[in-house]
Design an enzyme around this catalytic site. Structure first.
Site: not given
Ligand code: EPZ
Length: 417
Positions: A22-23, A115, A120, A305, A397
Site C-alpha cells: 500500500k505504502n 489522526c 501528524r 507499522d 484500508r
C-alpha cells in the site's frame, strides 16, 4: 457495519502470497499524475487505493483497474483541488501535493487533520516545497500552494526522515528546473520503489550510499510499466500470526531483506526462519520467548507499522517485552483492546511493557486504526473462545482480504454484515 467473528485457538499454518505494498502504491499513484500513461502492477485492493484512484481523476489523470494492475491515462487539464471528503478519507492524500504543484502550478487542500496516531504535522512537506519556490499560505483549515513560474531545484535538508515529505519532494523535483539535493531523507523500501517508478518514466534520480538523493529535473516524464514491491507490513503481520499460534507459514512474494529487523526478533523468540529470494518460511515454537526490547525507528530499524502486531505476539510469549515507540506520539490505541483479551500491558509515554500470559480469552473488540486493528485480530486468533472485532473499515484500508487469507491458513474467522 461488518464485524469479524473469530474463534481463536487454531494454529496459523500454510502458504500465503503477500499483496503489493500500500505504502508504495499510494506515492506511485501520486507520481503518476506527473507522468505519461502507465501500468502499475501488483496494486492491492484496498480502500486507500480506491481513494487515490478517485483523487487522480480529479487531477486530470484517469485511473482504472485491470486485475491487479492500475492503468493511468492522462486526460483533461484537471483541477488544482482535492475534494475535502477525499482528503478526509485518507491522511496520506497529502502525498499528492508535490505532484499537483509541479503539474498545475497550484494546489488547494484541506489540511489533513491529526489522526489516530496523534499529531501528524506536514511542516516538512511544506518546507521542502517552499524551498523549491512554492508560495504557501494557510487559512481557515485550508492550504493554498502556488508556483506560477514553476518549481525549481533546491538544497533541502529534512530535520526528520519523514516518508511522506521525502516522497513529495522527489515527485515535485522530478520535473522542477535544475537540481534538487535532498539530505536527511527517508530510505524506506517504498521510497526506493517510487524512485524506480520515476526513473522508469525518464526521471533522473540517484541515491548515494549516505542516503543523499539527487534529482535533476527533466522537462517531461513518459509512462512506464512498473510492479509495486511486496507489502512488508502485511508479510510481517502473517508471520506474527503464525509465530504466536505455534504455527508454520510459507510467505511468498516477500523481500526478506525488507523485513530483516522483524525476522531477527522472531528468530530470537524461538522461531525457525528460512529465507529464499522471494519467500520466508517460519516455524514457530510451542510458545514464543519474549522479544526483549523493541524500539521503532526509521528504516532499516524496526518499523512503527509492525509495533502493534509484534506486541500482539508478545502478549502470549514467555517473559517481558519492552516496546518504545519513537516515530508516532500516540500509537498504543490497540493496548486497551489487547487488555480486554487478558493481555498484561502497562504503558507510560512512549514505552509499553508487555508481560506474556499463558492464555488470552475471547472478547468484544474494536479495531482502533489500521495496524492496531490487525493486532487485535491476531490477539483474537490466539485467544480461547469467541471474539467479535468491529471497526473493519480501518483494516480494509491496508490488508487485501485479511480474513480470506487467514481462513485459508486455518483460522476460524468470518466477516459478518
Ligand atoms: C508513512 O506515513 C506511512 N504511510 C505510515 O504508514 C508509516 O507509519 C510512516 O510513514 C512511518 O514509517 C504511508 O506511506 C502512506 P512520516 P507518513 O512523515 O509519511 C513526523 C500505515 O499503517 N512528521 O514518516 O505520514 C510525524 O508526525 C501507515 O500503513 C513531522 O513532524 O509518516 C511522525 O511523528 C500509518 N512533520 C514522523 O514524522 C512532517 O511534515 C513520521 O512521519 C511529517 C512528519
Amino acid at each position: 457495519m461488518s464485524v469479524y467473528i473469530i474463534h481463536g485457538g487454531n494454529r496459523v499454518r500454510g502458504r500465503v502470497a503477500v499483496h503489493g505494498a500500500k505504502n508504495s502504491a499510494l506515492p506511485i499513484l501520486a507520481a503518476a499524475a506527473v507522468c505519461g500513461d502507465s501500468v502499475i502492477e501488483n496494486c492491492p485492493r484496498l480502500t486507500d487505493i480506491s481513494v487515490a484512484m478517485e483523487i487522480l481523476g480529479h487531477l486530470g489523470c484517469r485511473a482504472r483497474r485491470e486485475g491487479d494492475a492500475i492503468l493511468t491515462t492522462q486526460g483533461g487539464p484537471g483541477d488544482c483541488r482535492i475534494p475535502d471528503e477525499l482528503m478526509g478519507a485518507m491522511r496520506s492524500s497529502i502525498v499528492f501535493l508535490g505532484g499537483m504543484v509541479a503539474r498545475h502550478g497550484c494546489a488547494e487542500l484541506t489540511l489533513p487533520g491529526g489522526c489516530e496516531l496523534g499529531a501528524r504535522p506536514i511542516d516538512l512537506h511544506l518546507f521542502a516545497l517552499s524551498q523549491m519556490g512554492a508560495d504557501i499560505t494557510e487559512a481557515g483549515g485550508r492550504l493554498y500552494c502556488s508556483a506560477p513560474r514553476g518549481l525549481h531545484g533546491a538544497r533541502i535538508n529534512l530535520s526528520f526522515p519523514s516518508v511522506g515529505a521525502t516522497e513529495n519532494t522527489i515527485i515535485a523535483a522530478a520535473t522542477a528546473r535544475g537540481e534538487t539535493v535532498l539530505t536527511g531523507a527517508a530510505r524506506e523500501p517504498e521510497i526506493l520503489d517510487l524512485i524506480d517508478f520515476l526513473r522508469g518514466c525518464g526521471a533522473s534520480i540517484d541515491m548515494a550510499l549516505d542516503g543523499t538523493i539527487r534529482v535533476e529535473g527533466v522537462e517531461r516524464l513518459h509512462g512506464v510499466r512498473h510492479r509495486v514491491i511486496p507489502d512488508r507490513i502485511a508479510a510481517g503481520t502473517y508471520l506474527c500470526a503464525a509465530a504466536m499460534t505455534g504455527g508454520e507459514l510459507l510467505a511468498q512474494d516477500v523481500v526478506p531483506g525488507h523485513i530483516s529487523s522483524c525476522l531477527s526478533l522472531l528468530e530470537g523468540a524461538g522461531c525457525r526462519v528460512e529465507t529464499g529470494p522471494d519467500w520466508v518460511r517460519l516455524t514457530a515454537p510451542e510458545r514464543l520467548e519474549a522479544f526483549g526490547t523493541v524500539k521503532t525507528m526509521p528504516y532499516p530499524g524496526f518499523p512503527t507499522d509492525m509495533q502493534s502486531v509484534m506486541m500482539a505476539a508478545a502478549t502470549v510469549a514467555r517473559g517481558t517485552t519492552l516496546f518504545v515507540e519513537n516515530i508516532f506520539e500516540s500509537r498504543y490505541r490497540h493496548v486497551p483492546e489487547l487488555r480486554k483479551l487478558g493481555a498484561s500491558i502497562v504503558t507510560e509515554g512512549r514505552a509499553a511493557v508487555v508481560t506474556g500470559v499463558e492464555r488470552l480469552t475471547g472478547a468484544s473488540l474494536v479495531s482502533t486504526d489500521l495496524r492496531g486493528g490487525a493486532a487485535v485480530v491476531l490477539g483474537a486468533l490466539a485467544a480461547e473462545g469467541e471474539s467479535v472485532v468491529a471497526g473493519l473499515d480501518h483494516i480494509d484500508r491496508g490488508y487485501d482480504d485479511l480474513e480470506g487469507n487467514l481462513r485459508r491458513l486455518g483460522a476460524d474467522i468470518k466477516r459478518d454484515g
